[in-house]
Design a protein around this motif. Structure first.
Motif, mmCIF file in Angstrom:
data_model
loop_
_atom_site.group_PDB
_atom_site.id
_atom_site.type_symbol
_atom_site.label_atom_id
_atom_site.label_comp_id
_atom_site.label_asym_id
_atom_site.label_seq_id
_atom_site.Cartn_x
_atom_site.Cartn_y
_atom_site.Cartn_z
ATOM 1 N N SER A 130 -60.214 18.669 -94.950
ATOM 2 C CA SER A 130 -60.043 20.094 -95.242
ATOM 3 C C SER A 130 -60.373 20.922 -94.015
ATOM 4 C CB SER A 130 -60.956 20.510 -96.406
ATOM 5 O OG SER A 130 -62.310 20.253 -96.100
ATOM 6 N N GLY A 131 -59.361 21.260 -93.241
ATOM 7 C CA GLY A 131 -59.553 22.101 -92.071
ATOM 8 C C GLY A 131 -59.654 21.313 -90.783
ATOM 9 N N GLY A 132 -59.501 22.027 -89.671
ATOM 10 C CA GLY A 132 -59.491 21.396 -88.358
ATOM 11 C C GLY A 132 -58.068 21.216 -87.873
ATOM 12 N N TRP A 133 -57.923 20.984 -86.575
ATOM 13 C CA TRP A 133 -56.594 20.967 -85.962
ATOM 14 C C TRP A 133 -56.169 19.580 -85.472
ATOM 15 C CZ3 TRP A 133 -53.711 24.778 -87.301
ATOM 16 C CH2 TRP A 133 -54.279 26.012 -87.587
ATOM 17 N N LEU A 134 -56.774 18.534 -86.027
ATOM 18 C CA LEU A 134 -56.339 17.140 -85.777
ATOM 19 C C LEU A 134 -56.294 16.800 -84.293
ATOM 20 C CD1 LEU A 134 -53.477 16.757 -88.432
ATOM 21 C CD2 LEU A 134 -55.860 16.037 -88.608
ATOM 22 N N GLY A 135 -57.157 17.417 -83.508
ATOM 23 C CA GLY A 135 -57.195 17.097 -82.083
ATOM 24 C C GLY A 135 -56.056 17.683 -81.287
ATOM 25 N N LEU A 136 -55.322 18.643 -81.861
ATOM 26 C CA LEU A 136 -54.219 19.286 -81.135
ATOM 27 C C LEU A 136 -54.755 20.430 -80.280
ATOM 28 C CD1 LEU A 136 -51.595 19.457 -84.038
ATOM 29 C CD2 LEU A 136 -51.759 17.736 -82.230
ATOM 30 N N GLY A 137 -53.962 20.814 -79.285
ATOM 31 C CA GLY A 137 -54.358 21.908 -78.414
ATOM 32 C C GLY A 137 -53.315 22.171 -77.354
ATOM 33 N N ASP A 138 -53.679 22.968 -76.359
ATOM 34 C CA ASP A 138 -52.767 23.324 -75.273
ATOM 35 C C ASP A 138 -53.476 23.151 -73.937
ATOM 36 O OD1 ASP A 138 -50.467 24.223 -76.787
ATOM 37 O OD2 ASP A 138 -51.676 25.953 -77.372
ATOM 38 N N GLY A 139 -52.726 22.683 -72.952
ATOM 39 C CA GLY A 139 -53.256 22.589 -71.596
ATOM 40 C C GLY A 139 -54.484 21.715 -71.469
ATOM 41 N N GLY A 140 -54.559 20.676 -72.280
ATOM 42 C CA GLY A 140 -55.705 19.784 -72.217
ATOM 43 C C GLY A 140 -56.939 20.283 -72.941
ATOM 44 N N LYS A 141 -56.865 21.475 -73.563
ATOM 45 C CA LYS A 141 -57.999 22.026 -74.294
ATOM 46 C C LYS A 141 -57.690 22.004 -75.788
ATOM 47 C CE LYS A 141 -60.121 25.622 -72.824
ATOM 48 N NZ LYS A 141 -60.448 27.010 -72.392
ATOM 49 N N LEU A 142 -58.622 21.491 -76.576
ATOM 50 C CA LEU A 142 -58.425 21.419 -78.011
ATOM 51 C C LEU A 142 -58.528 22.809 -78.631
ATOM 52 C CD1 LEU A 142 -60.576 18.275 -78.905
ATOM 53 C CD2 LEU A 142 -58.151 18.390 -78.323
ATOM 54 N N TRP A 143 -57.741 23.026 -79.663
ATOM 55 C CA TRP A 143 -57.844 24.295 -80.388
ATOM 56 C C TRP A 143 -59.164 24.341 -81.149
ATOM 57 C CZ3 TRP A 143 -52.367 23.418 -82.731
ATOM 58 C CH2 TRP A 143 -51.401 23.867 -81.821
ATOM 59 N N PRO A 144 -59.932 25.398 -80.968
ATOM 60 C CA PRO A 144 -61.161 25.530 -81.766
ATOM 61 C C PRO A 144 -60.845 26.191 -83.103
ATOM 62 C CG PRO A 144 -61.020 27.345 -80.234
ATOM 63 C CD PRO A 144 -59.791 26.487 -79.990
ATOM 64 N N ARG A 145 -61.787 26.146 -83.989
ATOM 65 C CA ARG A 145 -61.688 26.950 -85.214
ATOM 66 C C ARG A 145 -62.292 28.311 -84.879
ATOM 67 N NH1 ARG A 145 -63.172 22.705 -90.114
ATOM 68 N NH2 ARG A 145 -62.946 20.822 -88.888
ATOM 69 N N ASP A 146 -61.473 29.347 -84.896
ATOM 70 C CA ASP A 146 -61.946 30.663 -84.476
ATOM 71 C C ASP A 146 -61.460 31.743 -85.424
ATOM 72 O OD1 ASP A 146 -59.279 30.902 -83.860
ATOM 73 O OD2 ASP A 146 -59.553 30.758 -81.695
ATOM 74 N N GLU A 147 -61.994 32.930 -85.225
ATOM 75 C CA GLU A 147 -61.681 34.046 -86.103
ATOM 76 C C GLU A 147 -60.205 34.429 -86.068
ATOM 77 O OE1 GLU A 147 -63.760 35.895 -88.248
ATOM 78 O OE2 GLU A 147 -64.948 34.099 -87.938
ATOM 79 N N ALA A 148 -59.607 34.365 -84.891
ATOM 80 C CA ALA A 148 -58.232 34.842 -84.745
ATOM 81 C C ALA A 148 -57.240 34.041 -85.578
ATOM 82 C CB ALA A 148 -57.823 34.803 -83.273
ATOM 83 N N HIS A 149 -57.567 32.781 -85.877
ATOM 84 C CA HIS A 149 -56.630 31.922 -86.599
ATOM 85 C C HIS A 149 -57.168 31.495 -87.950
ATOM 86 C CE1 HIS A 149 -55.808 31.395 -82.214
ATOM 87 N NE2 HIS A 149 -54.586 31.625 -82.624
ATOM 88 N N ARG A 150 -58.111 32.240 -88.465
ATOM 89 C CA ARG A 150 -58.798 31.862 -89.697
ATOM 90 C C ARG A 150 -57.880 31.843 -90.915
ATOM 91 N NH1 ARG A 150 -62.819 36.838 -90.962
ATOM 92 N NH2 ARG A 150 -62.868 35.866 -92.997
#
Length: 500
Positions: free
Chosen positions: A288-308
Motif C-alpha cells: 500500500s503506497g510507495g513508488w516501487l523503486g522508480l524515479g528519474d535521473g538516478g534518483k528515486l521518487w520520494p513520497r512527498d506532499e506534491a504527489h500525495r
C-alpha cells in the motif's frame, strides 16, 4: 564425496522464525488469507484481554480440514513455493499460518472440521519444543488443558476452522494494559479494512470480516466514482506479461472533500505514506503506497506532499509471485525490469496530474491553449538554469488595467510588484507546508464573501471597461477562472451598475 544430513534444530529454528517482522495486524491478515483460500464467506476475529492469559481467536466458515489436511497445514514448509497453485490461492510458501502465529504467540492451536466429518485439533507449543522424548518437532493433539471452551464454537458449525493464539508474549509485554488492547484492535481493524477492501466491498461481498463482533468496513484508497477526482483512468493491460493490469487515480484535493471524507481518504498511514502503487494479488492488497523503486535521473521518487493525491492500482496474478519477488510477509514487491518503463510512464503522468491538482487546490489547469479565453493566471512560474522564480503576470486583466490607468504612479506600482515578487516567503511556506502536512490556505478558502465580491468587482470592471468585453462575456470568463469558479452566485450577481 560424502553427503551429510543437517536438519535444523527445532527450538532454534522456531525461535528464529518469530523474528520475520510481522506486526499483529499483518499476522492476522495472513490468517485471513488462509480462510479465503478455504472458500469461507465469513471470518470472525476476537481479541480477549485477560492479562497474561489474553488470547486471540479467528473463526472461519470455510471448507475445513480433515486430520491429514490439518497435519499438512501445521507442518512448516508444507508446500513448494514453486508449485502451481489455484488462481484464487493467496498463499505461496506454506509458512503463513505458523510464522504469523509464532510471531505473536507461543502456543498455536488449530481445530477444524469438514462437512459431515469429526472435529480434529492439533497444537504447537514453543515452550514444549525439545522437551518431548523422541519428538524434536512435537505436534500435540487436542487443545491445551483449560482452553477447550475456546474451541467450542466449532461444535455449532457444519464446517469451518478455528485458530487460537495463547501465551501472547509478543503482544502482552510489560506495561501492556487493557487500553493498549483496544488501541491494538483499532490498528488491526484499519489494516484489515485496507488489505481486504475489494473482497469486502459491495452489496454482496465475497468476504465478511468481523472484529470483536463488529463488522469491518472496507476502506477504498481510490475513492472510486467520486465526482471531485481529477483522474480515474481506464484499466490498462501491462504488456510483455500475463494478467497484470493498472488503473491510475488522482484523488480530490482536500478542499473538495467533506471533513469526514478527508480523514477517511488519508488512510491508516496518512496522505503522503499512502501515495503511490497499490499492488494486489487476487484482490488482496500486498503493498500500500510507495513508488516501487522508480524515479528519474538516478534518483528515486520520494513520497512527498506534491504527489500525495496520486494512487495507482496494480493487479498481478499469483503466478507472478516469484517474478515480482513477493516476500513471506506479503509486504514487498519488485516489478520485473522489462515492465518498469511502462510503470514509469503511467506513474509519471499520474504524478504530474496530482502535482497540478495539489498546486491549484483541486482546479487543474489544462494544457496550453485550452483556456485562452479565461482570465490569465496571476502568478507565472519561470524555470531556468539559475532556478525557479515566481512573477506576477503583467498581462493579468486587473493588473494590466491598473497599470494602464496608473499615470505617474505606474513606476511605483511596478516597483511594488517587483518587491512582492522578490520577497515571497518561499522558505517559510515550504517549512509550514512540511510541518502542517498541508499547503497554506489560498484561493479565498477562508475569506468572507465581501472580500471575494470586492475582488470580483474589480476584475469584472477591468474586463468590461479595459478589455472591452460585454457583461455576459465577462461573467462567462470569470466562471471558468479559478478560484472564482467556486463563487458562481457572486459572479451571476455582477452588474454594470457595479462598475460605475
Amino acid at each position: 564425496m560424502g553427503v551429510r544430513n543437517a536438519p535444523p534444530h527445532a527450538g532454534s529454528m522456531l525461535e528464529s522464525l518469530r523474528g520475520l517482522g510481522y506486526a499483529p495486524a499483518t499476522a492476522l491478515a495472513d490468517l485471513v488469507d488462509n480462510c479465503v483460500a478455504a472458500n469461507c464467506c465469513e471470518v470472525a476475529i476476537h481479541l480477549e484481554w485477560a492479562g497474561p492469559a489474553s488470547w486471540v481467536r479467528v473463526i472461519d466458515d470455510g471448507n475445513g480440514m480433515d486430520d491429514a489436511a490439518l497435519e499438512a497445514g501445521m507442518r512448516l514448509g508444507a508446500r513448494d513455493p514453486r508449485a502451481e497453485r489455484a488462481s484464487s490461492d493467496l498463499g505461496r510458501f506454506g509458512l503463513g499460518l505458523k510464522t504469523a502465529s509464532f510471531s505473536q504467540a507461543r502456543r498455536l492451536t488449530v481445530a477444524s472440521r469438514r462437512q459431515g466429518g469429526p472435529t480434529v485439533c492439533l497444537r504447537w507449543d514453543l515452550d514444549l519444543v525439545g522437551k518431548e522424548y523422541g519428538a524434536e518437532w512435537p505436534l500435540f493433539e487436542g487443545p491445551s488443558r483449560g482452553s477447550e471452551h475456546l474451541l467450542a464454537p466449532l461444535e455449532q458449525m457444519e464446517h469451518g476452522t478455528i485458530v487460537l493464539w495463547e501465551n501472547l508474549d509478543r503482544i502482552v509485554t510489560d506495561g501492556f494494559v487493557a487500553a493498549d488492547m483496544i488501541e491494538l484492535a483499532d490498528r488491526i481493524e484499519a489494516h484489515l479494512a485496507m488489505t481486504f477492501h475489494r473482497l469486502c466491498d459491495g452489496p454482496r461481498p465475497e468476504l465478511r470480516l468481523f472484529l470483536n463482533g463488529r463488522s469491518v468496513k472496507p476502506w477504498d484508497p481510490f475513492l472510486v466514482g467520486h465526482p471531485g477526482k481529477a483522474l480515474e483512468s481506464s484499466e490498462y493491460r501491462i504488456l510483455h506479461t500475463a494478467g497484470v493490469t493498472a488503473q491510475c487515480h488522482v484523488l480530490p484535493h482536500r478542499d473538495m472533500l467533506k471533513p469526514a471524507e478527508q480523514e477517511a481518504a488519508a488512510g491508516p498511514k496518512g496522505w503522503t505514506q499512502q501515495e503511490g502503487f497499490y499492488v494486489y494479488r487476487n484482490k488482496r492488497l500486498l503493498l500500500s503506497g510507495g513508488w516501487l523503486g522508480l524515479g528519474d535521473g538516478g534518483k528515486l521518487w520520494p513520497r512527498d506532499e506534491a504527489h500525495r493525491l496520486a494512487r495507482i492500482r496494480l493487479d498481478i496474478p499469483n503466478s507472478a509471485d516469484a517474478e515480482w519477488k513477493i516476500n513471506v510477509l506479503k509486504s514487498m514487491a519488485n516489478p520485473p525490469v522489462r515492465l518498469r518503463p511502462q510503470l514509469h510512464r503511467l506513474a509519471s503522468e499520474t504524478r504530474e496530474t496530482a502535482r497540478r491538482v495539489f498546486a491549484h487546490r483541486g482546479h487543474v489547469t489544462p494544457v496550453m491553449g485550452s483556456r485562452s479565453n479565461d482570465v490569465a493566471e496571476t502568478w507565472q512560474v519561470r524555470r531556468s538554469a539559475q532556478g525557479t522564480s515566481y512573477r506576477i503576470a503583467r498581462d493579468h486583466d486587473l493588473v494590466a488595467s491598473i497599470l494602464e490607468r496608473a499615470g505617474p504612479l505606474k513606476r511605483d506600482i511596478l516597483a511594488l510588484l517587483r518587491l512582492i515578487e522578490e520577497t515571497v516567503p518561499v522558505q517559510r511556506i515550504w517549512l509550514d507546508t512540511a510541518e502542517d502536512k498541508e499547503t497554506p490556505r489560498t484561493g479565498f478558502a477562508t475569506a468572507p464573501q465581501t472580500d471575494v465580491r470586492e475582488t470580483l468587482f474589480a476584475i469584472f470592471q477591468a474586463l468590461v471597461k479595459f478589455r472591452g468585453l460585454n457583461q455576459a462575456e465577462a461573467r462567462e470568463r470569470l466562471c471558468r477562472t479559478p478560484p472564482f469558479d467556486r463563487h458562481l452566485d457572486l459572479i451571476s450577481a455582477l452588474d454594470v451598475k457595479d462598475t460605475e
